[in-house]
Design a protein around this motif. Structure first.
Motif, mmCIF file in Angstrom:
data_model
loop_
_atom_site.group_PDB
_atom_site.id
_atom_site.type_symbol
_atom_site.label_atom_id
_atom_site.label_comp_id
_atom_site.label_asym_id
_atom_site.label_seq_id
_atom_site.Cartn_x
_atom_site.Cartn_y
_atom_site.Cartn_z
ATOM 1 N N GLY A 154 39.155 47.177 49.326
ATOM 2 C CA GLY A 154 37.764 47.139 48.904
ATOM 3 C C GLY A 154 36.918 46.454 49.949
ATOM 4 O O GLY A 154 37.428 45.667 50.750
ATOM 5 N N PRO A 155 35.618 46.734 49.971
ATOM 6 C CA PRO A 155 34.737 46.065 50.938
ATOM 7 C C PRO A 155 34.640 44.581 50.643
ATOM 8 O O PRO A 155 34.991 44.114 49.554
ATOM 9 C CB PRO A 155 33.388 46.766 50.721
ATOM 10 C CG PRO A 155 33.460 47.305 49.333
ATOM 11 C CD PRO A 155 34.891 47.652 49.083
ATOM 12 N N ASN A 156 34.190 43.824 51.627
ATOM 13 C CA ASN A 156 33.989 42.397 51.413
ATOM 14 C C ASN A 156 33.041 42.188 50.237
ATOM 15 O O ASN A 156 32.023 42.864 50.112
ATOM 16 C CB ASN A 156 33.413 41.743 52.680
ATOM 17 C CG ASN A 156 34.409 41.724 53.819
ATOM 18 O OD1 ASN A 156 35.606 41.594 53.600
ATOM 19 N ND2 ASN A 156 33.927 41.862 55.043
ATOM 20 N N SER B 68 34.023 42.610 47.051
ATOM 21 C CA SER B 68 34.376 43.506 45.946
ATOM 22 C C SER B 68 35.190 42.823 44.853
ATOM 23 O O SER B 68 35.449 43.425 43.814
ATOM 24 C CB SER B 68 35.160 44.711 46.480
ATOM 25 O OG SER B 68 36.361 44.294 47.102
ATOM 26 N N LYS C 83 38.251 41.058 45.593
ATOM 27 C CA LYS C 83 39.668 40.983 45.949
ATOM 28 C C LYS C 83 40.174 39.542 45.989
ATOM 29 O O LYS C 83 41.193 39.208 45.376
ATOM 30 C CB LYS C 83 39.912 41.647 47.316
ATOM 31 C CG LYS C 83 39.484 43.091 47.421
ATOM 32 C CD LYS C 83 39.938 43.731 48.712
ATOM 33 C CE LYS C 83 39.543 42.981 49.964
ATOM 34 N NZ LYS C 83 38.082 42.896 50.163
ATOM 35 N N THR D 58 33.776 56.713 45.456
ATOM 36 C CA THR D 58 32.686 55.733 45.377
ATOM 37 C C THR D 58 31.373 56.213 45.967
ATOM 38 O O THR D 58 30.328 55.608 45.712
ATOM 39 C CB THR D 58 33.082 54.430 46.090
ATOM 40 O OG1 THR D 58 33.184 54.689 47.504
ATOM 41 C CG2 THR D 58 34.413 53.906 45.583
ATOM 42 N N HIS E 102 40.128 45.054 53.825
ATOM 43 C CA HIS E 102 38.995 45.968 53.771
ATOM 44 C C HIS E 102 39.149 47.058 54.832
ATOM 45 O O HIS E 102 38.252 47.871 55.038
ATOM 46 C CB HIS E 102 37.670 45.214 53.987
ATOM 47 C CG HIS E 102 37.518 44.640 55.359
ATOM 48 N ND1 HIS E 102 38.142 43.484 55.751
ATOM 49 C CD2 HIS E 102 36.804 45.051 56.439
ATOM 50 C CE1 HIS E 102 37.834 43.201 57.004
ATOM 51 N NE2 HIS E 102 37.019 44.150 57.441
ATOM 52 N N ARG F 60 35.068 45.961 40.092
ATOM 53 C CA ARG F 60 35.762 46.860 39.166
ATOM 54 C C ARG F 60 36.835 47.662 39.890
ATOM 55 O O ARG F 60 36.700 47.993 41.065
ATOM 56 C CB ARG F 60 34.780 47.822 38.493
ATOM 57 C CG ARG F 60 33.748 47.116 37.625
ATOM 58 C CD ARG F 60 32.890 48.130 36.878
ATOM 59 N NE ARG F 60 33.685 48.914 35.943
ATOM 60 C CZ ARG F 60 33.941 48.534 34.700
ATOM 61 N NH1 ARG F 60 33.487 47.374 34.248
ATOM 62 N NH2 ARG F 60 34.656 49.301 33.903
ATOM 63 N N MET G 107 39.047 48.607 44.854
ATOM 64 C CA MET G 107 38.054 47.804 44.135
ATOM 65 C C MET G 107 36.664 48.058 44.713
ATOM 66 O O MET G 107 36.505 48.270 45.914
ATOM 67 C CB MET G 107 38.363 46.311 44.269
ATOM 68 C CG MET G 107 39.593 45.841 43.544
ATOM 69 S SD MET G 107 39.306 45.569 41.785
ATOM 70 C CE MET G 107 38.291 44.084 41.826
ATOM 71 N N ALA G 108 35.660 48.003 43.856
ATOM 72 C CA ALA G 108 34.263 48.080 44.295
ATOM 73 C C ALA G 108 33.406 47.351 43.275
ATOM 74 O O ALA G 108 33.505 47.628 42.078
ATOM 75 C CB ALA G 108 33.809 49.534 44.442
ATOM 76 N N GLN G 109 32.630 46.380 43.752
ATOM 77 C CA GLN G 109 31.719 45.617 42.905
ATOM 78 C C GLN G 109 32.424 45.015 41.691
ATOM 79 O O GLN G 109 31.913 45.027 40.580
ATOM 80 C CB GLN G 109 30.541 46.488 42.467
ATOM 81 C CG GLN G 109 29.704 46.975 43.642
ATOM 82 C CD GLN G 109 28.537 47.844 43.233
ATOM 83 O OE1 GLN G 109 28.559 48.458 42.167
ATOM 84 N NE2 GLN G 109 27.513 47.894 44.050
#
Length: 348
Positions: free
Chosen positions: A76-78, A80, A82, A340, A233, A252, A248-250
């Motif tokens: 997931g992006p920073n 998110s 994790k 996404t 990421h 979730r 993962m994103a935001q």
């Protein structure tokens, strides 16, 4: 009994302290150290949620399943969620709601039973800058009540060698580069055999050669039976080394499963190898292809919803010299974008 710290972002009154102290007593009864049972999954969360003071929802209802023996990519992006998830799994912070089980035991309640079987590198290593790399590991090992002092120096030397720091073992940690500090933190996690290794951005600060070495080490550990939970990421990193992944994103969970299955569920990109890239791009657009990208001698696009044989025929009819035509296998990046609608750093 040692007083427990307050949960992050929460006001803890006397009743709550007493309740949590009782949980520690119960944890010691759940599974004494060294008796954590064999399970088919090493990490299971259900509706795991963390909300910080001020209403920030960092992790939202996470249902995660990590199979034993896998190299599991947590992607997931920073920002998110994790690292917050990992901190809950390791008992560093308490969830707002939901449950987490690690090695078959509830966390953080069974932390004292579980953590001796887990090696972790989270948010970068905490090091004593005035000590050498070797002495940092000796200090880490001495703080482990399960570590045998008679084999300490041998195990420290082996861990340093495994991460490529033998030559720099006598150098003070404050003089280490970021990549060397990451290696030393990984060495600390490898001082003893672990059933589970949790790594948060383990290649952070490493050059390409260092990244390859750490990936090779992760594969070696997995082949020895260690389950590796790898947060990153970097899509390319996950695809190269992991057998399973979750996205993962935001805060979730978007999806999880075997890496090959995640990509297989996504349609790959159409490609045309040709010296006539401009004409090929025009024809593909006329045929309904989307996201057409031109490179030096190649055109790629999202395939149109029609028979690709007809698309190829249209290219030939238009005089495009087709030297290669087909649909590339979808990558994990393609799957993430499809799920996404966005992408993030894919450098490896």
């Amino acid at each position: 009994m040692e007083e427990l710290p307050a949960a992050e972002g929460d006001e803890v009154d006397q009743a709550d302290r007493a309740d949590r102290a009782e949980q520690v007593v119960q944890a010691e009864q759940v599974a004494p150290a060294g008796q954590v049972g064999d399970v088919g999954t090493v990490i299971v969360t259900r509706a795991l949620t963390k909300r910080y003071r001020g209403g920030q929802l960092a992790v939202d209802g996470l249902d995660l399943t990590v199979p034993a023996g896998s190299v599991f990519g947590f992607l997931g992006p920073n920002g998110s969620g994790k690292t917050t998830t990992i901190r809950m799994l390791m008992g560093l912070i308490e969830p707002t709601s939901g449950t987490a089980r690690v090695l078959g035991q509830p966390m953080p309640r069974a932390a004292r039973a579980v953590l001796p079987h887990v090696g972790a590198l989270i948010e970068g290593p905490a090091l004593y800058g005035f000590l050498s790399g070797r002495d940092n590991l000796i200090r880490y090992d001495a703080a482990d009540p399960t570590a045998d002092p008679r084999t300490r120096r041998t195990r420290v030397a082996a861990a340093l060698d495994r991460v490529g720091l033998t030559a720099a073992a006598g150098k003070k940690a404050k003089a280490y580069s970021l990549g060397m500090k990451q290696r030393l933190g990984l060495a600390a996690a490898l001082l003893q055999p672990r059933r589970l290794l949790v790594l948060d951005e383990p290649t952070n600060g490493l050059d390409p050669q260092g990244m390859r070495e750490i990936r090779a080490l992760i594969r070696e550990l997995a082949s020895d039976g260690t389950t590796v939970f790898l947060s990153s990421h970097l899509l390319d990193e996950i695809e190269q080394v992991c057998t399973h992944a979750a996205v993962m994103a935001q805060g979730r969970l978007i999806t999880q499963g075997a890496v090959a299955e995640l990509a297989a569920g996504t349609r790959g990109r159409l490609f045309v190898a040709t010296p006539d890239t401009g004409d090929a791009a025009r024809v593909l657009k006329e045929q309904g292809a989307a996201d057409v990208v031109i490179t030096e001698d190649r055109v790629t696009a999202e395939p149109p919803d029609r028979d690709l044989a007809d698309v190829n025929a249209a290219l030939v009819t238009a005089g495009v010299r087709v030297r290669g035509f087909g649909v590339e296998r979808a990558s994990l990046e393609d799957a993430f974008v499809a799920l996404t609608g966005e992408g993030f750093d894919v450098a490896g």
